[in-house]
Design an enzyme around this catalytic site. Structure first.
Site, mmCIF file in Angstrom:
data_model
loop_
_atom_site.group_PDB
_atom_site.id
_atom_site.type_symbol
_atom_site.label_atom_id
_atom_site.label_comp_id
_atom_site.label_asym_id
_atom_site.label_seq_id
_atom_site.Cartn_x
_atom_site.Cartn_y
_atom_site.Cartn_z
ATOM 1 N N TYR A 108 -23.443 -7.129 13.266
ATOM 2 C CA TYR A 108 -23.003 -6.177 14.295
ATOM 3 C C TYR A 108 -23.955 -6.183 15.475
ATOM 4 C CZ TYR A 108 -19.915 -4.042 10.756
ATOM 5 O OH TYR A 108 -18.958 -3.805 9.815
ATOM 6 N N GLY B 135 -2.466 6.715 18.696
ATOM 7 C CA GLY B 135 -1.401 6.944 19.663
ATOM 8 C C GLY B 135 -1.760 6.601 21.088
#
Length: 352
Positions: free
Chosen positions: A53, A243
């Site tokens: 990472y 969303g």
């Protein structure tokens, strides 16, 4: 939050785990430390990172996330015993030669990677040390089929396990785990540990989200019967289940900032498939129809499944962290759960 034991170990973790792969890429060090402070204050004391990472993986940011965590730990020494710290050794290169040369993951590689993580994290022990992805060829990261002709294994599972066991015996690692594994892999690691008296894996970190419930296709039974815990990652499908991409495509100029819209490499992955995005929109609409936010639906589903020991959340702001924490209080009704299963019956797992 109540604590849960990882597998058959005595390692107790919070049911929400803070994933940190955005630290060092989307999140700078000051922001990251503020997120760590708030997470700990909220009872999220289980933190997950990895040597490769930040993500998307680049040579310039290799190890940056562990370094950011290490700097926090150095400034908060008294808190180290309060935190369950997890990291991972990268599997075979997958186009990242800056991690190690060649295509393998030898026993020596595992030890060297652990030593590097300990230095960057500025700690004497890693509580949970995981193999990030299998050394052997398996279908993973969106690949659907096992192909024995692609096998290029160089290090047996027994050798890998012996290396991990050596780290446990040396006091550098408390427990060991797997990630992106298959039922065969989990079973073989457990079988060999029991046969040879070696450290036993306590967990497997695999994707689990409304658009990818492939864990339920046999791996859940394997882990249940063997006493191995699931650490569920990507419960929000890289943001698709929040969303925020419903009103604009991920490639639109007006698309909200996020991994799916910012990074071309991510746009080629499973979470960005047209079918996966379309399925996410169906689940997001279901949430709104029942007075929930898409984030609440997606996280509440994963948080409270019997299969899940801890859910790994990844955030880029304190506001996102608060939303994810608030979703812990949400419980889905039988009606909503039935509607979720109806969508899955129709669409299956498009982000598998």
């Amino acid at each position: 939050m109540e604590k849960r034991l990882l597998g058959q170990s005595e390692l107790a973790v919070s049911p929400v785990c803070l994933g940190t792969m955005t630290f060092g890429e989307q999140v700078d060090e000051a922001q990251a430390h503020a997120i760590l402070d708030r997470a700990l204050d909220a009872g999220v004391d289980f933190w997950d990172t990895a040597e490769m990472y930040a993500v998307p993986a680049r040579q310039q940011t290799y190890g940056a996330t562990e370094t950011i965590l290490g700097n926090w730990l150095a400034r908060n020494r008294s808190q180290r015993q309060c935190i369950v710290l997890a990291s991972k050794v990268a599997g075979p290169s997958r186009g990242m030669p800056w991690i190690r040369a060649g295509q393998g993951m030898t026993a020596a590689d595992i030890v060297a990677s652990c030593e590097g993580s300990l230095r960057r994290l500025q700690t004497e022990v890693i509580d949970l040390y995981q193999i990030h992805w299998p050394e052997r060829h398996v279908p993973m990261f969106g690949t659907l089929y096992f192909d024995p002709q692609q096998e290029r294994t160089q290090t047996s599972i027994l050798e890998q396990l012996q290396a991990l066991d050596g780290l446990v015996r040396a006091g550098k690692v408390r427990c060991i785990g797997l990630s992106n594994e298959t039922p065969y892999g989990v079973h073989e690691f457990v079988r060999l540990a029991e046969q040879h008296g070696l450290a036993r894996v306590v967990s497997v970190q695999n994707p689990y989200a409304l658009t990818n419930r492939s864990y339920e296709n046999a791996l859940d039974e394997t882990c249940h019967r063997l006493g191995v815990s699931l650490l569920a990652y990507s419960p929000l499908a890289f943001g698709a289940l929040t969303g925020k991409y419903d009103d604009s495509g991920i490639l639109d100029a007006q698309a909200p900032r996020g991994r799916l819209s910012l990074y071309e490499s991510v746009q080629k992955q499973r979470w960005a498939r047209p079918e996966a995005l379309a399925a996410a929109q169906r689940y997001n609409a279901l949430a709104r129809a029942h007075g929930l936010t898409p984030t609440e639906l997606a996280l509440a589903f994963v948080y409270h499944r019997w299969q899940v020991c801890s859910t790994i959340i990844g955030v880029t702001s304190l506001a996102q962290l608060e939303q994810n924490l608030a979703a812990w209080q949400q419980r889905l009704t039988p009606e909503v759960l039935q509607a979720i299963d109806a969508i899955r019956w129709e669409l299956r797992d498009p982000a598998q």
